[in-house]
Write an enzyme that holds these catalytic residues in place. Sequence first.
Site, PDB file in Angstrom:
ATOM      1  CE1 TYR A 139     -45.518   2.077  -6.198  1.00  0.00           C
ATOM      2  CE2 TYR A 139     -47.094   0.466  -5.368  1.00  0.00           C
ATOM      3  CZ  TYR A 139     -45.811   0.799  -5.739  1.00  0.00           C
ATOM      4  OH  TYR A 139     -44.812  -0.140  -5.641  1.00  0.00           O
TER       5      TYR A 139
ATOM      6  CE  LYS B  62     -44.540   0.333  -9.136  1.00  0.00           C
ATOM      7  NZ  LYS B  62     -43.191   0.269  -9.744  1.00  0.00           N
TER       8      LYS B  62
END
Length: 258
Positions: free
Chosen positions: A158, A162
Amino acid sequence: MGRFDGATVLITGAAGGLGRGAANGFAAEGARLVLSDIDEKALGDFAATLPAETAILPGNVADEKLSEDLVRLAIERFGRLDVAVNNAGIVQSFVRLPQVPSDEARRVLEIDLLGVFYAMKHQIPQMDRQFKATARGGAIVNIASVAGLVGAPKLSVYAAAKHGVVGLTKSAAAEYATKGVRINAICPAHTRTAMVDSFVRASGAPEAEALAELTRGVPMKRVAEVDEITAAILFAADPANSFMTGHALAIDGGVGAI
């Protein structure tokens, strides 16, 4: 008179917490909305509650055709695209890197990173054409995360996605800085959305205890509220904020200060 009177605003992930907050915020400021979410029923039910002209198109942002079709829908229904909020995303299992299933890692990258790439790939040319024709371009707001600015133990994939969103934002912003397209990223810390609710449930601990653990490294010692992130999204998109581009704005309760 609203800040976005008559503007066309495209929002992905519109049936979720931040997407709903953004849609409500832009609607209250006079915008016309083009909304998308993978959950067709939730999207339709939410759109019906909005006090704004609204067009919807459900789909998965990992499919590039959705991004192309959303821009086309904005032009067909409202004649232009002024703001895009690329918000759709998912989170991975809260585990160390070797324990992340490879198919899950691929799905996170396809939705959280490639989904933003596909969106900008189709949004930017339309805004560029508008600027050449009318001297009015547009603004893109990508929803990244504080995990896109620092390391995030047990959220490695994740965080990688990002970080990639921040990189796409900065690179595209530099490419189009003189072409009427402003591109910024919002980087929230944990926010009171379904993602946080699922973490609380999965922890098996009382809510207060689970939230205390989640925010242990946050100087403000709490999660963000959706309205606080919505305010930042509208700030980044506001035409009056015309000299900010390529910025990753941390709304993180002080995480970046330590």
